[in-house]
Structures are given as C-alpha cells and as structure tokens.
Design a protein around this motif. Structure first.
Motif: not given
Length: 254
Positions: A30-54
């Motif tokens: 699991e990875w948590m955003s420390d800094s995030l800039k997105v075009k659609k600014n309806d959220h300020w933090r994201e989480f990414l979940y990686f496993k086995n090349g996905k």
C-alpha cells in the motif's frame, strides 16, 4: 568475438529483466499520497495498492468515488486507466514513488499494510462505496429503540426509568423529536430540523460507521443497513444505555 558480444547482450537483457521484476516486487503493498495534484480536485489524498505486477486499486476516502481504478496491469512502470489515460511510475527511493499522468501528479510513501492484507483493505473501500450509494437520499426517523448495554444492571430501577425516558433520544445531541429528516449526498450528512434550520456535517462513510466532521471534531456513528429502505444508527451514552435510531427512506420530497 561474436560469442563475447552475445554474452554481453544476454547479460544486459538479464539485468534489464531483473530490474523490471524487482521494480514490480518493490511496488507490492500500500502507498499513500504525500502530495497530490489532480485536475478534478474533489479529493486530497489517495491510496495505491500494488500486487504481482498489477495496480489492484486506486482509492480515496475523500471524493465522489472511493474506488477510482481497479485491476490495471503495470507494464514498463506504466499503467492505463479505464479512460485511456497513461500514468508513469518513478521509483525515488525505498519509501517513495512518483506517479505522473496528464494533469496528474502524486508523490506516494509506503504504508505498513502488507501484501497479504491488501484484499481486505480494498474490500473496505468497495463496501463503503456500495453502502454510500444506497444511503444517498432523504431519510425519516420512524423509531428510537432504547436498550441497556450488556454490562448494565438490567434490574436497576434507575436504568428502567432511563428506558422509559425520552430525554436520551438524541442524534448528535439533537433531540430526535426536533428532527424532520436527514439528507445524505456524496459529501454531507445534513440534519433538517422541524424549525427549518439545517445542520451539515461533511462525512466519510466506513463500512460500518460514519465519521462526521464539525470544526475540529470528529463524531463516529455506528450504522447498519437493514434493507434498501431502512437503516439504523446506534448511539451510546454514559449511563449504560444505547439507542438505535431507525430511519426509513423517503422517495418524495419530505
């Protein structure tokens, strides 16, 4: 000479494949955003979940969708979302990655969730998304059920009097008798009072609870969905009693 060149070529290929494999393994978790800039600014933090090349999931607790992307293949440190947008992953160090796309930048730090717990973490976002979709709308209070906690003296006359009293029939310290209805949209939990006033709380919906924000405070309310048309909120107090406030969905303007 040809043999020597072939050996060098094979070695370079092996190193390249090895790095690719190690990068894929490195991303697991699991990875948590420390800094995030997105075009659609309806959220300020994201989480990414990686496993086995996905990229198993890209999620957030803040925004119109808790689950942003699912089950995307990682190839050459890139992935493509459902809309065809391409994102590149740059490994900064052992704890940091950058993800870049068109009008998107995220700097992510590694979290402590291990790869074997990823499915559980993702399921929480998915269940919360499903529950929120069901709860969006207008809800009317139809009943307040008062019960003594299991650790309270069930025969104590004072506790029995508490059960008969309406004094503790409150939602966030608001008497249920003064509430006309509540309204939930994707961002706010709004209590509409019979006197015409509204009290609004931005919220995050977990699979079993609301986290309601009010200035610098967070109120946690347990809930349970009983059907498409009914759910309940469980509130506690300090006298050994809890109250289930039961809501029914309104399909016309209340």
């Amino acid at each position: 000479m040809r043999t020597y060149v072939a050996i060098i070529f094979i070695s370079i290929l092996q190193l390249s494949c090895s790095k690719k494999d190690s990068d894929g393994a490195f991303l697991n978790g699991e990875w948590m955003s420390d800094s995030l800039k997105v075009k659609k600014n309806d959220h300020w933090r994201e989480f990414l979940y990686f496993k086995n090349g996905k990229l198993l999931a890209q999620t957030t607790w803040w925004g119109q969708n808790y689950v942003l992307n699912k089950n995307l293949d990682i190839q050459k440190n890139q992935f493509i979302d459902a809309k065809g947008n391409i994102y590149s992953i740059n490994i900064i160090d052992s704890l940091t990655i950058e993800v870049k796309g068109n009008e998107y930048y995220g700097r992510f730090i590694r979290e402590q969730v291990q790869s074997e717990n990823i499915d559980t973490a993702i399921n929480e976002f998915e269940q919360a998304q499903k529950n929120r979709n069901q709860l969006i709308g207008n809800w009317k209070i139809i009943k307040a059920e008062k019960k003594l906690r299991s650790d309270a003296d069930q025969k104590d006359p004072i506790n029995q009097e508490f059960l008969k009293s309406t004094e503790f029939e409150k939602l966030l310290d608001i008497p249920t008798s003064s509430i006309n209805h509540i309204d939930l949209d994707q961002e706010n939990f709004t209590i509409h009072l019979k006197n015409g006033k509204n009290i609004q709380y931005p919220y995050i919906l977990r699979p079993e609870s609301f986290d309601l924000s009010s200035e610098d405070m967070i109120f946690n309310l347990k809930y349970k969905i009983e059907s498409l048309h009914q759910f309940r909120i469980k509130t506690y107090n300090t006298i050994g009693m809890y109250i289930d406030i039961i809501f029914v969905k309104q399909y016309t303007n209340p």
